[in-house]
Design a protein around this motif. Structure first.
Motif, PDB file in Angstrom:
ATOM      1  N   VAL B 242       0.837  -1.196   0.000  1.00  0.00           N
ATOM      2  CA  VAL B 242       0.000   0.000   0.000  1.00  0.00           C
ATOM      3  C   VAL B 242       0.873   1.248   0.000  1.00  0.00           C
ATOM      4  O   VAL B 242       0.616   2.218  -0.728  1.00  0.00           O
ATOM      5  N   TYR B 243       1.944   1.194   0.784  1.00  0.00           N
ATOM      6  CA  TYR B 243       2.866   2.332   0.857  1.00  0.00           C
ATOM      7  C   TYR B 243       3.459   2.612  -0.522  1.00  0.00           C
ATOM      8  O   TYR B 243       3.473   3.750  -0.999  1.00  0.00           O
ATOM      9  N   ILE B 244       3.939   1.548  -1.177  1.00  0.00           N
ATOM     10  CA  ILE B 244       4.524   1.703  -2.517  1.00  0.00           C
ATOM     11  C   ILE B 244       3.482   2.261  -3.476  1.00  0.00           C
ATOM     12  O   ILE B 244       3.777   3.123  -4.307  1.00  0.00           O
ATOM     13  N   TYR B 245       2.235   1.785  -3.313  1.00  0.00           N
ATOM     14  CA  TYR B 245       1.164   2.272  -4.173  1.00  0.00           C
ATOM     15  C   TYR B 245       1.040   3.788  -4.067  1.00  0.00           C
ATOM     16  O   TYR B 245       0.954   4.493  -5.075  1.00  0.00           O
ATOM     17  N   TYR B 246       1.066   4.298  -2.834  1.00  0.00           N
ATOM     18  CA  TYR B 246       0.916   5.746  -2.673  1.00  0.00           C
ATOM     19  C   TYR B 246       2.125   6.510  -3.207  1.00  0.00           C
ATOM     20  O   TYR B 246       1.985   7.583  -3.789  1.00  0.00           O
ATOM     21  N   ILE B 247       3.324   5.925  -3.010  1.00  0.00           N
ATOM     22  CA  ILE B 247       4.513   6.571  -3.588  1.00  0.00           C
ATOM     23  C   ILE B 247       4.336   6.680  -5.099  1.00  0.00           C
ATOM     24  O   ILE B 247       4.615   7.703  -5.719  1.00  0.00           O
ATOM     25  N   MET B 248       3.837   5.581  -5.680  1.00  0.00           N
ATOM     26  CA  MET B 248       3.674   5.516  -7.129  1.00  0.00           C
ATOM     27  C   MET B 248       2.654   6.545  -7.616  1.00  0.00           C
ATOM     28  O   MET B 248       2.846   7.191  -8.640  1.00  0.00           O
ATOM     29  N   ILE B 249       1.545   6.687  -6.860  1.00  0.00           N
ATOM     30  CA  ILE B 249       0.547   7.690  -7.225  1.00  0.00           C
ATOM     31  C   ILE B 249       1.185   9.068  -7.237  1.00  0.00           C
ATOM     32  O   ILE B 249       1.010   9.864  -8.180  1.00  0.00           O
ATOM     33  N   ALA B 250       1.988   9.359  -6.205  1.00  0.00           N
ATOM     34  CA  ALA B 250       2.648  10.659  -6.123  1.00  0.00           C
ATOM     35  C   ALA B 250       3.569  10.850  -7.321  1.00  0.00           C
ATOM     36  O   ALA B 250       3.602  11.918  -7.934  1.00  0.00           O
ATOM     37  N   LEU B 251       4.305   9.789  -7.653  1.00  0.00           N
ATOM     38  CA  LEU B 251       5.241   9.877  -8.769  1.00  0.00           C
ATOM     39  C   LEU B 251       4.500  10.114 -10.082  1.00  0.00           C
ATOM     40  O   LEU B 251       4.934  10.916 -10.927  1.00  0.00           O
ATOM     41  N   VAL B 252       3.354   9.432 -10.253  1.00  0.00           N
ATOM     42  CA  VAL B 252       2.563   9.615 -11.475  1.00  0.00           C
ATOM     43  C   VAL B 252       2.072  11.056 -11.568  1.00  0.00           C
ATOM     44  O   VAL B 252       2.187  11.699 -12.612  1.00  0.00           O
ATOM     45  N   VAL B 253       1.549  11.568 -10.440  1.00  0.00           N
ATOM     46  CA  VAL B 253       1.039  12.944 -10.459  1.00  0.00           C
ATOM     47  C   VAL B 253       2.164  13.908 -10.802  1.00  0.00           C
ATOM     48  O   VAL B 253       2.010  14.811 -11.634  1.00  0.00           O
ATOM     49  N   LEU B 254       3.338  13.682 -10.199  1.00  0.00           N
ATOM     50  CA  LEU B 254       4.494  14.541 -10.482  1.00  0.00           C
ATOM     51  C   LEU B 254       4.860  14.480 -11.967  1.00  0.00           C
ATOM     52  O   LEU B 254       5.064  15.512 -12.612  1.00  0.00           O
TER      53      LEU B 254
END
Lengths: 266, 406
Positions: B242-254
């Motif tokens: 789940v943590y990685i998922y949120y990091i990934m969402i942030a990276l996608v938005v960036l």
């Protein structure tokens, strides 16, 4: 020097070889401030090659291309990359129209502003105030240029959808966007009908007068050349065979021979 | 319509004739009898007719649309029209982001994991989109930059015990550097030649990683890579996902924000101009070398970053994970979604990653379907699923036009 006009571009003994073929053979010419100079000659005389040498697309085999910008020191252009040449104030158009066909008319002109603007990658990402202001200025300047050449009604159209004559004018607008002091036009009237041609010659005269831009043009339309340009340089088989005012050129036997062929002796 | 109908019938009859010996006649050589399976004629006829009719209908529709476009009539489909509406688009984005944020709370670890993979490919697609979609520089070895990022983290983590958050930017920068290294020799190439050199670069990366055992431990790969840390808190596998998922969402938005801003900037315009006409581009004062290198470097940057995350997610990497197949899939994402279109690339990534995941039953036919889908795309929708959104400029005298442009 005071009575003489400032010399902007000076080409001395320019020679360009492609392997064993000498396309341009020690051609010299000069363009002065406020002039509309013309370079004419039959097909294959080496006019476009001459242009390509001056604008840095080819590196000439020998000779000097000297640029004397007003108030700045003289620069020798040989071996400069095309974008450097443009940055120094020499803009050009192409014989076979080379627009960015998938971009809009406005965007095409905005590309011309590229070398006069500064936003880099990091500033573009941050998009701070100075970047936004520069962007807006680019848009306004480009739009004004479109108005000048009479293309403002096509502003959001794709460049490829423009009528032929309008594409030629868009090329001129794009070249003007780079803030040149010398404009090189490669057959601007090619393929135009008489009405479009007369519009074009007015446009060229207007640019020359209003913007204080000197013009060197290659053209086959003799009516246009004789009407607006002085001096005229004539090339044949890579060599310069004549230069002078329209009257001198019209009566020059060498020029007549180049265009109409040699008269058979009786 | 009637003409299409007639032609389809003729084609159906022709197929019936062609397949007659195969589908109808069956000779049983042991009992010396011939079995006539007449019912098969019907299936062949119906099938051929339906396919042919669909094909013709689509072609005719495309022609009509082209004609309309020439006459200046709005040919956007309902989806495209909705996307061009700024307010609607912003609302849709907000909804999508909310859905993305609650996703791991609703679904289990397995689903979240798949979603992380899809998001990784979204970032890869957006990165490649800079080179291929905007600057028109075909890159068939893009996965090498992804590998550079992944190996950067794996090696630094195994040898120097460096953490995820420190290596994340290092991976990006190294990707960038390799982008420039690849960019230099191919400044003068275009088209097929460019494709071949980039393909070679991708291969070289894999071969080097397979053989430089002291650095990369060869084909056996590097295992036991640390997962991303959060202030030293111990996490279970599910929590970590789940943590990685949120990091990934942030990276996608960036990535979306940065690529979108770049696309509509002076730099992005130069890239597009480079794609359209190189000679005109330099003649207008654009430094070709710098523009091309920046496109490669920025594209590679995202691949490097997301490579670090990939290594941290799987905790094991080996050279077999960075093959040409991967490059091809990333390229397909860009082509399918729509070159240069950010929304299109995101959609393309989800389709190409999620569909094979959920259709595992058809995994044998995956490549077949893939190829057929690509071919059909090229014929009927060469601009991709969602074509590039045009930037709208505001200038003096545009007030009266503003209403019309939306």
């Amino acid at each position: 020097m005071t009575d003489k006009k400032h010399k902007l571009l000076e080409v001395k003994g320019l020679t360009m070889d492609f392997g064993g073929l000498r396309a341009v053979d020690s051609v010299s010419l000069a363009v002065h401030e406020g002039e509309i100079a013309a370079l004419i000659g039959p097909n294959g005389a080496g006019k476009t090659t001459f242009f390509n040498c001056v604008t840095g697309i080819y590196t000439p085999t020998s000779g000097d291309i000297l640029l004397h910008p007003k108030g700045l020191e003289t620069r020798r252009l040989n071996g400069f990359k095309p974008n450097k040449v443009t940055e120094m104030g020499l803009a050009r158009t192409f014989q076979n129209i080379r627009l960015f066909s998938g971009m809009t008319v406005l965007e095409n002109v905005m590309i011309g502003r590229h070398c006069r603007t500064y936003s880099g990658i990091f500033r573009s990402i941050l998009r701070n105030r100075s970047v936004r202001e520069e962007e807006q200025e680019t848009i306004e300047t480009s739009y004004r240029l479109l108005e000048k050449v009479g293309l403002e009604k096509f502003v959001n159209e794709f460049a490829r959808n423009l009528p032929y004559g309008a594409q030629r004018r868009l090329e001129i607008a794009r070249a003007l966007a780079t803030d040149p002091f010398l404009l090189l036009l490669d057959e601007p009237a090619a393929g135009m009908n008489p009405y479009e041609t007369s519009e074009l010659d007015q446009l060229i005269c207007r640019i020359s007068e209003e913007e204080q831009i000197a013009i060197l043009l290659i053209e086959h339309d003799m009516k246009l050349v004789m009407k607006i340009s002085n001096p005229i340089y004539v090339m044949e088989y890579g060599k310069k065979i004549a230069q002078g005012s329209p009257f001198e050129i019209r009566d020059n036997p060498k020029v007549i021979e180049a265009y109409l062929g040699e008269e058979v002796d009786a | 319509m009637l003409r299409e109908f007639k032609q389809s019938i003729l084609i159906a009859l022709w197929f019936v004739f062609l397949t007659f010996p195969l589908m109808v006649v069956r000779v049983n050589t042991i009992e010396n009898v011939v079995v006539w399976r007449w019912e098969n004629i019907l299936w062949v006829a119906i099938g051929a007719f339906a396919l042919s009719y669909c094909w013709r209908y689509m072609l005719a529709r495309r022609q009509r649309q082209n004609k309309k476009a020439e006459e200046g009539i709005d040919t956007r489909g309902p989806l495209q029209a909705a996307l061009d509406n700024v307010e609607l688009r912003n609302r849709a984005m907000a909804v999508l982001l909310t859905l993305a944020l609650i996703f791991p709370l609703v679904f289990d670890t397995y689903q979240t994991n798949i979603m992380v993979t899809a998001l990784i490919f979204v970032v890869l697609g957006l990165g490649l989109n800079i080179g291929v979609g905007l600057a028109g520089l075909l890159d068939l070895g893009y996965v090498a930059f992804f590998g550079v990022g992944a190996y950067t983290y794996a090696i630094l983590n195994a040898n120097f015990d460096m953490g995820f958050w420190i290596v994340l930017p290092i991976g990006g920068v190294l990707g960038c550097l390799f982008g420039v290294v690849l960019g230099f020799p191919i400044l003068r190439l275009r088209g097929d030649y460019l494709a071949i050199v980039t393909l070679g670069f991708g291969m070289i990366f894999k071969v080097v990683m397979e053989n430089w055992e002291t650095l990369s431990q060869g084909p056996s790969g590097i295992a036991n890579i640390d997962r991303p840390g959060l202030f030293g808190i111990e996490m279970t596998l599910a929590q970590s996902t789940v943590y990685i998922y949120y990091i990934m969402i942030a990276l996608v938005v960036l990535t979306i924000i940065v690529t979108n801003r770049l696309k509509n900037s002076r730099v992005g315009r130069a890239w597009i101009a480079l794609r359209e006409d190189e000679i005109a581009c330099v003649a207008m004062g654009i430094d070709m070398a710098r523009t091309k290198l920046s496109a490669y470097a920025l594209g590679a940057f995202w691949a490097g970053m997301v490579g670090v995350l990939f290594a941290a997610k799987t905790t094991f990497i080996n050279p077999a994970g960075f093959t040409f197949m991967q490059s091809a899939i990333i390229l397909s994402i860009v082509v399918l979604g729509g070159m240069g279109s950010i929304l299109g690339v995101i959609l393309g990534a989800f389709i190409l990653v999620l569909l094979p995941e959920y259709l595992r039953a058809f995994s044998e036919y995956r490549m077949l379907v893939f190829g057929a889908a690509m071919t059909l795309m090229m014929i009927f929708r060469p601009q991709g699923l969602i074509s590039n959104l045009r930037q709208i400029y505001q200038y003096k005298g545009s007030k009266d036009k503003a209403a019309h442009d939306g």
